[in-house]
Design a protein around this motif. Structure first.
Motif, PDB file in Angstrom:
ATOM      1  N   PRO A  83      -4.319  -0.574   7.655  1.00  0.00           N
ATOM      2  CA  PRO A  83      -5.230  -1.266   7.055  1.00  0.00           C
ATOM      3  C   PRO A  83      -4.909  -2.396   6.260  1.00  0.00           C
ATOM      4  N   ASN A 141      -4.657  -4.787   3.293  1.00  0.00           N
ATOM      5  CA  ASN A 141      -4.588  -4.822   1.769  1.00  0.00           C
ATOM      6  C   ASN A 141      -5.997  -5.065   1.369  1.00  0.00           C
ATOM      7  N   ARG A 142      -6.405  -4.490   0.268  1.00  0.00           N
ATOM      8  CA  ARG A 142      -7.782  -4.388  -0.459  1.00  0.00           C
ATOM      9  C   ARG A 142      -7.660  -6.061  -1.103  1.00  0.00           C
ATOM     10  N   ASP A 143      -6.676  -6.530  -1.637  1.00  0.00           N
ATOM     11  CA  ASP A 143      -6.959  -7.762  -2.193  1.00  0.00           C
ATOM     12  C   ASP A 143      -6.799  -8.979  -1.203  1.00  0.00           C
ATOM     13  N   TYR A 144      -7.229  -8.679  -0.074  1.00  0.00           N
ATOM     14  CA  TYR A 144      -7.074  -9.840   0.934  1.00  0.00           C
ATOM     15  C   TYR A 144      -8.102 -11.052   0.434  1.00  0.00           C
ATOM     16  N   GLU A 145      -9.248 -10.665   0.042  1.00  0.00           N
ATOM     17  CA  GLU A 145     -10.263 -11.796  -0.148  1.00  0.00           C
ATOM     18  C   GLU A 145      -9.887 -12.901  -1.180  1.00  0.00           C
ATOM     19  N   ASN A 188       0.977  -1.160  -0.104  1.00  0.00           N
ATOM     20  CA  ASN A 188       0.001   0.103  -0.097  1.00  0.00           C
ATOM     21  C   ASN A 188       0.800   1.148   0.067  1.00  0.00           C
ATOM     22  N   HIS A 221     -10.777  -8.342   8.698  1.00  0.00           N
ATOM     23  CA  HIS A 221      -9.279  -8.035   8.666  1.00  0.00           C
ATOM     24  C   HIS A 221      -8.394  -9.100   8.285  1.00  0.00           C
ATOM     25  N   GLN A 233      -2.423 -11.693   5.643  1.00  0.00           N
ATOM     26  CA  GLN A 233      -3.741 -12.181   5.262  1.00  0.00           C
ATOM     27  C   GLN A 233      -3.906 -13.574   5.190  1.00  0.00           C
TER      28      GLN A 233
END
Ligand code: NOJ
Length: 526
Positions: A415, A417-421, A383, A403, A397
């Motif tokens: 925060p 990272n957005r790609d954690y899914e 990030n 989270h 992750q």
């Protein structure tokens, strides 16, 4: 008995704050990390380096220590550290910690006493000046933030010396009392059972007018004393040097068999050249730097790495090469920091698994003990919008839950990272081609070969700049032939006889003239 275990070990750099929060405060801790030791073990790692775990105001993420004999309250208490150490040892994992010799936090009681009273015995623990003009030949390391290595302290009425942030005053190694303090600190942790230290920022311990204040003979004399304590009182532990220097300046950090310094030194200059060679599709930078790397004394080892918790440092390249690296790997100015690049491994490689596999296979087959940075085993992203180097220190992750399975708290210290899914350990467990399983596969393949763990390196003619070829062997016989196509064009290579490729899944014999697709690699066993 000493075993030189570190020479053939695989290391893992662990950031406790980022790993697993067991207390629900949004920050990782030792109890949380215990829950995740099986993950580390499953990678095939032998030793864990724990980044600074001491009380600290965290102005340099713990490299600003305010109490060397404690645990940062975010991480737990001393008993939690001991439980972590035991749990690691039970799993056959060794643990080393950071030893920050060069500086303390300005909140350390030594500095507080020193600044308040000229006659305090602690005044001379630090380096002072009335003018702040001395040692002008010493470079500034944190170029983006610090205008000088001297900062005026109102309370003290003098300037103090610091090679890093102004909140990190340098200790004065001309004062033998400072040596004794450091020896006491070392013994405290070694008596507890840790397996050694990664010694931070060792080139800068002394200052001498007219020099660049790096790698001075006095520094080596002190470090040899540190080593003597390890050898005499704590055999079979390891001392690792963080010295970001050229190969010829690194050699003295190993010392000599009569007067050793470190068991292991990070090989800083090779790291950017691995990225350079891959981007250029040209092996020359790697070949040149390894040819320039001197032989090291028996019982010592290099430590190789691709990324760590800092920016990808470009100190060990020429100014032209640095500009080139920035253009190639840090097109957005936010990606640049000091003399480096604040990005993680997978995004640096365009999240291209072929390049990621090649670079990992390459660094795992070079001479040296490899160290992985937490999160890179799942191709974690970064990030760049976070300050300082925090963008590469975000929560691990674990799964696609809240989270990323890192914490139950409402907020986390940084925060996720957005790609954690998509990018997480759980999602990668079942997929044999995931970053995670490829990491395990590569480490296992490397560790299965004495030649890769401990062998010599010998160049092999490949007929092209794009194709890097070398042989690792221990006695001339049991060798591994390593081939890497650094380019985006197919390359051919002729095998004189049929050989088994350790990187093929399942392992497979090949012979004759083979074609390597873009970014392909092989480890051929004899
Ligand atoms: C090197 C460490 O890796 C870095 O994170 C730190 O900021 C400096 N040393 C100062 O301790």
């Amino acid at each position: 008995m000493t075993t030189n275990w570190y020479k053939e070990a695989v290391f893992y750099e662990l950031y406790i704050r980022a790993y697993k929060d067991s207390s629900g405060d949004g920050r990782g801790d030792f109890r949380g990390a215990i829950e995740k030791l099986d993950h580390i073990k499953s990678l095939g790692v032998d030793c864990v380096w724990v980044m600074p775990h001491y009380p600290s105001p965290l102005l340099d993420d713990g490299y600003d220590i305010s109490d060397y004999l404690g645990i940062h309250p975010d991480f737990g208490a001393l008993d939690d550290f001991k439980a972590f150490l035991n749990a690691a040892h039970e799993r056959g994992l060794r643990v080393i910690t950071d030893l920050v010799l060069n500086h303390t936090s300005d909140r350390h009681p030594w500095f507080q006493a020193a600044r308040r009273d000229k006659n305090s015995p602690h005044r001379d623990y630090y380096v002072w000046s009335d003018t702040g003009t001395e040692y002008a030949d010493a470079r500034i390391i944190f170029l983006d933030t610090e205008p000088s290595n001297w900062t005026y302290d109102e309370t003290a009425g003098q300037y103090f010396w610091h090679r890093f942030y102004r909140s990190q005053p340098d200790l004065n190694y001309d004062n033998p009392q400072v040596h004794e303090e450091m020896f006491r600190i070392m013994r405290f942790w070694l008596d507890m059972g840790i397996d050694g230290f990664r010694a931070d920022a060792v080139p800068y311990l002394y200052q001498r007018e007219g020099t660049n204040c790096e790698n001075l003979p006095e520094t080596h004399q002190f470090l040899q004393k540190v080593r003597r304590i390890m050898d005499e009182e704590y055999p079979d532990r390891v001392l690792i040097a963080e010295a970001n220097q050229w190969p010829e300046d690194l050699l003295p950090y190993f010392g000599t068999p009569e007067a050793p310094d470190f068991h292991v030194c990070f090989h800083f200059p090779i790291m950017p050249r691995l990225f350079m060679a891959l981007k250029k599709g040209d092996k020359t930078p790697i070949v040149d730097i390894l040819n320039r790397t001197p032989a090291i004394p028996p019982g010592t080892q290099w430590m190789t790495f691709l990324r760590n918790h800092d920016e990808l440092t470009l100190e060990m390249v020429t100014p032209e090469e640095r500009e080139w690296m920035w253009r190639q790997y840090a097109p957005d100015p936010r990606m640049r920091l000091n003399l480096g690049i604040r990005r993680r491994l997978a995004p640096l490689l365009d999240n291209d698994k072929r390049k990621w596999f090649l670079l990992n296979a390459l660094f795992l087959s070079l001479p040296g003990a490899p160290i992985l940075y937490y999160g890179d085993e799942i191709g974690m992203s970064d990030n760049i919008w976070l300050p300082d180097r925090h963008g590469c220190r975000t929560p691990m992750q674990w799964d696609a839950g809240q989270h990323a399975g890192f914490s139950d708290a409402l907020d986390t210290y940084l925060p996720v990272n957005r790609d954690y899914e998509q990018v997480n350990v759980a999602a990668q467990e079942a997929d044999p081609d995931s970053y995670l399983n490829l990491t395990r596969f590569l480490i296992r393949a490397r560790q299965s070969q004495p030649a890769l763990r401990a062998g010599l390196l010998e160049w092999v003619k490949s007929g092209s700049r794009e194709l890097l070829a070398f042989r690792r062997h221990t006695n001339g016989k049991d060798g591994v032939l390593c081939l890497f196509n650094l380019s985006d064009r197919p390359q051919t290579f002729t095998l004189k006889r049929e050989r088994v490729d350790l990187l093929a899944r399942p392992q497979m014999a090949m012979g004759g003239t083979i074609t390597l697709p873009p970014y392909a690699c092989h480890w051929f066993r004899n």
